[in-house]
Design a protein around this motif. Structure first.
Motif, mmCIF file in Angstrom:
data_model
loop_
_atom_site.group_PDB
_atom_site.id
_atom_site.type_symbol
_atom_site.label_atom_id
_atom_site.label_comp_id
_atom_site.label_asym_id
_atom_site.label_seq_id
_atom_site.Cartn_x
_atom_site.Cartn_y
_atom_site.Cartn_z
ATOM 1 N N ILE A 115 0.855 -1.181 0.000
ATOM 2 C CA ILE A 115 0.000 0.000 0.000
ATOM 3 C C ILE A 115 0.893 1.233 0.000
ATOM 4 O O ILE A 115 1.611 1.488 0.973
ATOM 5 C CB ILE A 115 -0.929 0.023 1.232
ATOM 6 N N THR A 120 2.544 -4.768 3.869
ATOM 7 C CA THR A 120 1.631 -5.043 4.977
ATOM 8 C C THR A 120 1.327 -6.532 5.056
ATOM 9 O O THR A 120 1.343 -7.243 4.049
ATOM 10 C CB THR A 120 0.307 -4.280 4.798
ATOM 11 N N THR A 123 -3.906 -7.977 6.705
ATOM 12 C CA THR A 123 -4.663 -6.772 6.371
ATOM 13 C C THR A 123 -6.138 -6.898 6.732
ATOM 14 O O THR A 123 -6.708 -7.986 6.735
ATOM 15 C CB THR A 123 -4.557 -6.472 4.867
ATOM 16 N N LYS A 126 -10.665 -2.970 4.962
ATOM 17 C CA LYS A 126 -10.384 -1.637 4.422
ATOM 18 C C LYS A 126 -8.998 -1.583 3.790
ATOM 19 O O LYS A 126 -8.804 -0.962 2.742
ATOM 20 C CB LYS A 126 -10.512 -0.587 5.527
ATOM 21 N N GLU A 127 -8.043 -2.227 4.432
ATOM 22 C CA GLU A 127 -6.691 -2.261 3.871
ATOM 23 C C GLU A 127 -6.663 -3.069 2.576
ATOM 24 O O GLU A 127 -5.954 -2.719 1.634
ATOM 25 C CB GLU A 127 -5.718 -2.846 4.895
ATOM 26 N N ASP A 128 -7.454 -4.143 2.535
ATOM 27 C CA ASP A 128 -7.546 -4.943 1.308
ATOM 28 C C ASP A 128 -8.059 -4.115 0.137
ATOM 29 O O ASP A 128 -7.618 -4.273 -1.003
ATOM 30 C CB ASP A 128 -8.479 -6.143 1.521
ATOM 31 N N THR A 131 -5.291 -2.109 -1.390
ATOM 32 C CA THR A 131 -4.071 -2.840 -1.747
ATOM 33 C C THR A 131 -4.100 -3.158 -3.233
ATOM 34 O O THR A 131 -4.954 -3.914 -3.696
ATOM 35 C CB THR A 131 -3.951 -4.141 -0.937
#
Length: 232
Positions: A115, A120, A123, A126-128, A131
């Motif tokens: 990211i 990271t 995850t 939200k992070e996915d 990404t």
């Protein structure tokens, strides 16, 4: 995760798990052999995901390894008729006579994403969603990489791939050790209670070092193994 993307993701996880289970460097398939050339055990692994919080690939591999570690292979009686050269197999009537599977060399998945140039692991949803590129690695207990699959539309250069592989190898080494330690502690606790056929327990403080999202995923992912005898 809905619709076609969910189906594609499910198939991707299934292919990944199937690959490491059918890789002789990861799992000794001779454990499933009953009579060479005649009969073998057929194992089905079903994973039910009750809640998706991200990092599903890794959590499924942990759940599968834990489920396989507690799988009981029923004892069999093999009869060979020398006149007809036929082999018959009967399941032993005693439920307490069984074998266990060796999963000590089975890898776990560690997914490393990128990211904004930052790598990271573990995850969230939200992070996915932000990404652009991630790589799922299959890491053996020795730390060696036996599987690698890239996902996402973003590009990665060789330097990033090597860096992500190092992160996955170090994390996988630790996760394999923690998981096997927990499995052993659980078996010892069950034996002390006299309940050797109970399911694996995840209530020990030693498991709290595993990231919380993975702990929740392990609790919410129900892994079930069905055994069937297959004639070759």
């Amino acid at each position: 995760m809905f619709g076609r993307h969910r189906r594609q993701y499910t198939k991707q996880i299934a292919r990944s798990l199937n690959y490491i289970l059918n890789n002789p460097k990861c799992f000794d398939l001779t454990q499933l052999c009953v009579v060479k050339g005649h009969h073998c055990w057929l194992v089905h692994v079903d994973i039910s995901v009750l809640r998706y919080e991200g990092n599903l690939h890794d959590a499924c591999s942990f759940a599968m390894k834990a489920a396989l570690s507690e799988t009981k292979v029923p004892a069999l009686k093999v009869n060979h008729d020398e006149e007809t050269n036929e082999v018959s197999v009967d399941v032993c009537d005693d439920p307490y006579q069984y074998g266990v599977l060796d999963v000590s060399n089975l890898p776990v998945f560690i997914t490393v994403g990128q990211i904004n140039g930052v790598h990271t692991v573990d995850t969230t949803i939200k992070e996915d969603s932000v990404t652009l590129a991630r790589i799922t690695y299959g890491i053996k207990p020795s730390g060696s990489i036996v599987y690698m699959n890239k996902d996402g539309g973003g590009s990665l250069d060789l330097l990033n791939i090597r860096s992500m592989g190092k992160i996955a190898s170090d994390s996988g080494l630790q996760m394999n050790a923690l998981l096997m330690k927990k499995i052993q502690l659980s078996k010892e606790k069950q034996a002390s209670w006299g309940h050797t056929n109970e399911r694996l327990l995840f209530d020990d403080d030693t498991f709290t070092r595993i990231p919380s999202r993975i702990q929740r995923a392990l609790s919410n992912n129900q892994s079930k193994l069905d055994f069937g005898l297959k004639q070759i």
